[in-house]
Write a protein that holds these residues in place. Structure first.
Motif, PDB file in Angstrom:
ATOM      1  N   CYS A 102     -29.153 -30.690 -22.572  1.00 11.43           N
ATOM      2  CA  CYS A 102     -27.522 -29.966 -22.443  1.00 11.43           C
ATOM      3  C   CYS A 102     -26.734 -30.569 -23.244  1.00 11.43           C
ATOM      4  O   CYS A 102     -26.520 -31.572 -23.604  1.00 11.43           O
ATOM      5  CB  CYS A 102     -27.171 -29.731 -20.800  1.00 11.43           C
ATOM      6  N   ASP A 106     -17.739 -29.958 -25.454  1.00  8.45           N
ATOM      7  CA  ASP A 106     -17.108 -28.492 -26.025  1.00  8.45           C
ATOM      8  C   ASP A 106     -16.684 -28.545 -27.374  1.00  8.45           C
ATOM      9  O   ASP A 106     -15.682 -28.549 -27.567  1.00  8.45           O
ATOM     10  CB  ASP A 106     -16.125 -28.020 -24.940  1.00  8.45           C
ATOM     11  N   GLN A 143     -29.024 -20.710 -17.744  1.00 11.43           N
ATOM     12  CA  GLN A 143     -27.806 -20.580 -17.956  1.00 11.43           C
ATOM     13  C   GLN A 143     -27.207 -19.716 -16.709  1.00 11.43           C
ATOM     14  O   GLN A 143     -25.787 -19.609 -16.561  1.00 11.43           O
ATOM     15  CB  GLN A 143     -27.623 -19.985 -19.201  1.00 11.43           C
ATOM     16  N   GLN A 158     -24.096 -27.489 -20.748  1.00 10.36           N
ATOM     17  CA  GLN A 158     -24.578 -26.162 -21.173  1.00 10.36           C
ATOM     18  C   GLN A 158     -25.953 -26.432 -21.703  1.00 10.36           C
ATOM     19  O   GLN A 158     -26.254 -27.054 -22.603  1.00 10.36           O
ATOM     20  CB  GLN A 158     -23.634 -25.598 -22.339  1.00 10.36           C
TER      21      GLN A 158
END
Ligand code: FMN
Length: 186
Positions: A102, A106, A143, A158
Protein backbone atom coordinates in the motif's frame (compact mmCIF):
# COMPACT_ATOMS: atom_id res chain seq x y z
CA UNK A 1 21.07 -16.65 -7.43
CA UNK A 2 22.57 -14.61 -10.27
CA UNK A 3 20.69 -11.44 -11.14
CA UNK A 4 20.00 -12.56 -14.72
CA UNK A 5 18.73 -15.90 -13.46
CA UNK A 6 16.30 -14.09 -11.16
CA UNK A 7 15.11 -11.64 -13.81
CA UNK A 8 14.69 -14.24 -16.54
CA UNK A 9 13.49 -17.07 -14.28
CA UNK A 10 10.73 -15.32 -12.30
CA UNK A 11 7.25 -16.26 -13.49
CA UNK A 12 3.69 -15.38 -12.58
CA UNK A 13 2.95 -18.53 -10.58
CA UNK A 14 -0.62 -19.82 -10.65
CA UNK A 15 -0.32 -23.17 -8.86
CA UNK A 16 0.75 -23.54 -5.24
CA UNK A 17 1.20 -26.17 -2.57
CA UNK A 18 -0.45 -25.59 0.83
CA UNK A 19 2.93 -25.41 2.54
CA UNK A 20 3.02 -22.37 4.81
CA UNK A 21 5.82 -19.82 4.60
CA UNK A 22 7.81 -18.86 7.67
CA UNK A 23 7.34 -15.38 8.96
CA UNK A 24 11.12 -14.81 8.73
CA UNK A 25 11.05 -15.61 5.00
CA UNK A 26 8.21 -13.14 4.46
CA UNK A 27 10.10 -10.53 6.44
CA UNK A 28 13.16 -11.14 4.24
CA UNK A 29 11.24 -10.65 0.97
CA UNK A 30 9.70 -7.48 2.38
CA UNK A 31 13.16 -6.28 3.34
CA UNK A 32 14.21 -6.84 -0.28
CA UNK A 33 11.09 -4.96 -1.44
CA UNK A 34 12.04 -1.85 0.52
CA UNK A 35 15.48 -1.73 -1.13
CA UNK A 36 13.64 -0.38 -4.21
CA UNK A 37 14.25 3.21 -5.20
CA UNK A 38 11.59 5.76 -4.27
CA UNK A 39 11.04 9.33 -5.39
CA UNK A 40 12.83 11.72 -3.03
CA UNK A 41 13.63 8.64 -0.92
CA UNK A 42 10.15 8.93 0.54
CA UNK A 43 9.76 5.14 1.05
CA UNK A 44 5.96 5.49 0.89
CA UNK A 45 5.04 1.85 1.37
CA UNK A 46 3.33 -0.39 3.88
CA UNK A 47 2.80 -4.15 3.68
CA UNK A 48 -0.31 -5.95 4.87
CA UNK A 49 0.31 -9.68 5.13
CA UNK A 50 -2.74 -11.92 4.95
CA UNK A 51 -2.31 -15.61 5.75
CA UNK A 52 -5.89 -16.57 6.53
CA UNK A 53 -7.05 -18.97 3.77
CA UNK A 54 -10.71 -18.59 4.66
CA UNK A 55 -10.45 -14.81 4.28
CA UNK A 56 -8.64 -15.23 0.97
CA UNK A 57 -11.44 -17.48 -0.30
CA UNK A 58 -14.08 -14.96 0.73
CA UNK A 59 -12.16 -12.09 -0.84
CA UNK A 60 -11.77 -14.06 -4.07
CA UNK A 61 -15.54 -14.61 -4.21
CA UNK A 62 -16.33 -10.95 -3.52
CA UNK A 63 -13.66 -9.59 -5.87
CA UNK A 64 -15.00 -11.72 -8.76
CA UNK A 65 -18.54 -10.50 -8.11
CA UNK A 66 -17.37 -6.87 -8.01
CA UNK A 67 -15.41 -7.22 -11.25
CA UNK A 68 -18.47 -8.61 -13.04
CA UNK A 69 -20.79 -5.99 -11.54
CA UNK A 70 -18.53 -2.96 -11.92
CA UNK A 71 -15.44 -3.64 -14.04
CA UNK A 72 -12.74 -0.99 -13.62
CA UNK A 73 -12.31 1.39 -16.56
CA UNK A 74 -9.98 -0.10 -19.14
CA UNK A 75 -10.64 -3.72 -18.17
CA UNK A 76 -12.69 -5.72 -20.66
CA UNK A 77 -14.09 -7.93 -17.89
CA UNK A 78 -16.31 -9.84 -20.37
CA UNK A 79 -13.13 -11.40 -21.69
CA UNK A 80 -12.92 -13.13 -18.31
CA UNK A 81 -16.62 -14.02 -17.93
CA UNK A 82 -15.97 -17.78 -17.85
CA UNK A 83 -13.28 -17.40 -15.19
CA UNK A 84 -15.06 -14.84 -13.03
CA UNK A 85 -18.37 -16.69 -13.25
CA UNK A 86 -16.79 -19.98 -12.20
CA UNK A 87 -17.36 -20.53 -8.44
CA UNK A 88 -14.35 -22.86 -8.37
CA UNK A 89 -11.95 -20.25 -9.73
CA UNK A 90 -9.85 -18.78 -6.92
CA UNK A 91 -8.26 -15.54 -8.05
CA UNK A 92 -5.48 -16.27 -5.51
CA UNK A 93 -4.80 -19.78 -6.85
CA UNK A 94 -4.86 -21.26 -3.31
CA UNK A 95 -1.66 -19.41 -2.43
CA UNK A 96 -1.00 -19.44 1.33
CA UNK A 97 -0.07 -15.74 1.56
CA UNK A 98 -1.13 -12.45 0.08
CA UNK A 99 1.01 -9.37 0.59
CA UNK A 100 -0.84 -6.16 -0.18
CA UNK A 101 1.59 -3.33 -0.82
CA UNK A 102 0.00 0.00 0.00
CA UNK A 103 1.03 3.60 -0.63
CA UNK A 104 1.30 5.26 2.76
CA UNK A 105 2.22 8.78 1.69
CA UNK A 106 0.28 11.15 -0.47
CA UNK A 107 3.00 11.94 -3.01
CA UNK A 108 2.76 12.19 -6.78
CA UNK A 109 4.99 9.12 -7.13
CA UNK A 110 4.01 6.87 -4.22
CA UNK A 111 2.08 4.41 -6.40
CA UNK A 112 5.04 4.10 -8.77
CA UNK A 113 7.37 3.57 -5.79
CA UNK A 114 5.12 0.76 -4.55
CA UNK A 115 5.23 -0.99 -7.91
CA UNK A 116 9.04 -0.90 -7.83
CA UNK A 117 8.89 -2.47 -4.36
CA UNK A 118 6.52 -5.09 -5.78
CA UNK A 119 8.99 -6.11 -8.47
CA UNK A 120 11.78 -6.41 -5.89
CA UNK A 121 9.50 -8.52 -3.72
CA UNK A 122 8.63 -10.88 -6.58
CA UNK A 123 12.29 -11.27 -7.58
CA UNK A 124 13.34 -11.89 -3.97
CA UNK A 125 10.58 -14.50 -3.59
CA UNK A 126 11.87 -16.23 -6.72
CA UNK A 127 15.40 -16.14 -5.30
CA UNK A 128 14.11 -18.08 -2.29
CA UNK A 129 12.43 -20.72 -4.44
CA UNK A 130 8.97 -19.20 -3.99
CA UNK A 131 6.44 -18.30 -6.65
CA UNK A 132 4.49 -15.05 -6.75
CA UNK A 133 1.91 -13.27 -8.87
CA UNK A 134 0.43 -9.78 -8.84
CA UNK A 135 -3.34 -10.20 -8.62
CA UNK A 136 -4.89 -7.26 -10.43
CA UNK A 137 -8.29 -8.95 -10.12
CA UNK A 138 -8.20 -8.15 -6.39
CA UNK A 139 -7.20 -4.52 -6.71
CA UNK A 140 -10.55 -2.77 -6.99
CA UNK A 141 -12.08 -4.84 -4.17
CA UNK A 142 -9.31 -3.85 -1.74
CA UNK A 143 -10.06 -0.22 -2.57
CA UNK A 144 -13.70 -0.55 -1.50
CA UNK A 145 -14.80 0.35 2.04
CA UNK A 146 -15.52 -3.32 2.67
CA UNK A 147 -12.10 -4.36 1.39
CA UNK A 148 -10.31 -1.77 3.49
CA UNK A 149 -12.34 -2.76 6.54
CA UNK A 150 -11.63 -6.48 6.04
CA UNK A 151 -7.92 -5.77 6.47
CA UNK A 152 -8.43 -2.92 8.92
CA UNK A 153 -6.20 -0.69 6.80
CA UNK A 154 -5.19 2.65 8.33
CA UNK A 155 -7.06 5.49 6.59
CA UNK A 156 -3.95 6.83 4.82
CA UNK A 157 -2.99 3.41 3.30
CA UNK A 158 -3.89 3.13 -0.39
CA UNK A 159 -3.86 -0.42 -1.79
CA UNK A 160 -1.56 -0.67 -4.83
CA UNK A 161 -0.15 -4.16 -5.35
CA UNK A 162 -1.80 -7.40 -4.17
CA UNK A 163 0.91 -10.07 -4.53
CA UNK A 164 0.39 -13.74 -3.73
CA UNK A 165 3.37 -15.78 -2.58
CA UNK A 166 3.79 -19.50 -2.04
CA UNK A 167 5.64 -22.68 -2.93
CA UNK A 168 5.01 -23.46 -6.61
CA UNK A 169 3.38 -26.83 -7.27
CA UNK A 170 4.17 -26.79 -10.99
CA UNK A 171 6.62 -25.21 -13.41
CA UNK A 172 5.33 -22.21 -15.32
CA UNK A 173 6.51 -21.76 -18.91
CA UNK A 174 7.73 -18.28 -19.80
CA UNK A 175 5.31 -16.38 -22.03
CA UNK A 176 7.37 -15.28 -25.02
CA UNK A 177 8.19 -11.59 -25.08
CA UNK A 178 7.21 -9.48 -28.05
CA UNK A 179 10.00 -7.57 -29.67
CA UNK A 180 9.93 -4.14 -28.01
CA UNK A 181 9.81 -1.03 -30.15
CA UNK A 182 13.12 0.77 -29.91
CA UNK A 183 13.65 4.29 -31.03
CA UNK A 184 17.32 5.05 -31.23
CA UNK A 185 18.17 8.74 -31.32
CA UNK A 186 21.89 9.01 -32.00
C1 FMN B 1 -0.47 -5.16 -12.76
C2 FMN B 1 -0.56 -6.65 -12.97
C3 FMN B 1 -1.76 -7.30 -12.73
C4 FMN B 1 -1.84 -8.69 -12.89
N1 FMN B 1 -3.00 -9.33 -12.57
C5 FMN B 1 -3.07 -10.67 -12.66
C6 FMN B 1 -4.25 -11.36 -12.22
O1 FMN B 1 -5.22 -10.77 -11.73
N2 FMN B 1 -4.26 -12.71 -12.36
C7 FMN B 1 -3.20 -13.41 -12.88
O2 FMN B 1 -3.29 -14.64 -12.96
N3 FMN B 1 -2.07 -12.78 -13.29
C8 FMN B 1 -1.98 -11.44 -13.17
N4 FMN B 1 -0.82 -10.79 -13.53
C9 FMN B 1 0.33 -11.56 -14.02
C10 FMN B 1 0.53 -11.37 -15.52
O3 FMN B 1 -0.51 -12.00 -16.23
C11 FMN B 1 1.91 -11.94 -15.90
O4 FMN B 1 2.90 -11.17 -15.28
C12 FMN B 1 2.12 -11.95 -17.42
O5 FMN B 1 1.28 -12.90 -18.03
C13 FMN B 1 3.57 -12.29 -17.81
O6 FMN B 1 3.98 -13.52 -17.24
P1 FMN B 1 5.30 -13.60 -16.35
O7 FMN B 1 5.08 -12.71 -15.14
O8 FMN B 1 5.43 -15.06 -15.96
O9 FMN B 1 6.43 -13.14 -17.18
C14 FMN B 1 -0.71 -9.42 -13.35
C15 FMN B 1 0.49 -8.75 -13.58
C16 FMN B 1 0.59 -7.39 -13.38
C17 FMN B 1 1.91 -6.70 -13.60
Amino acid sequence: MELDQAIYGRRATRAYTHEPIDRSVLEAVIDAAIQAPSAMDSQPWGFCILRNRLMLENISREAKALLMRAPPAGLDAHRFDDMLGNPDFDIFYQAPVLILICATKDSAWSHIDCTLAAQNLMLAAHGKGLGSCWIGFAQSWFQTGKGRAALDLPPHWQPVAPIIVGHPSADTPAPPREKPELLWRD
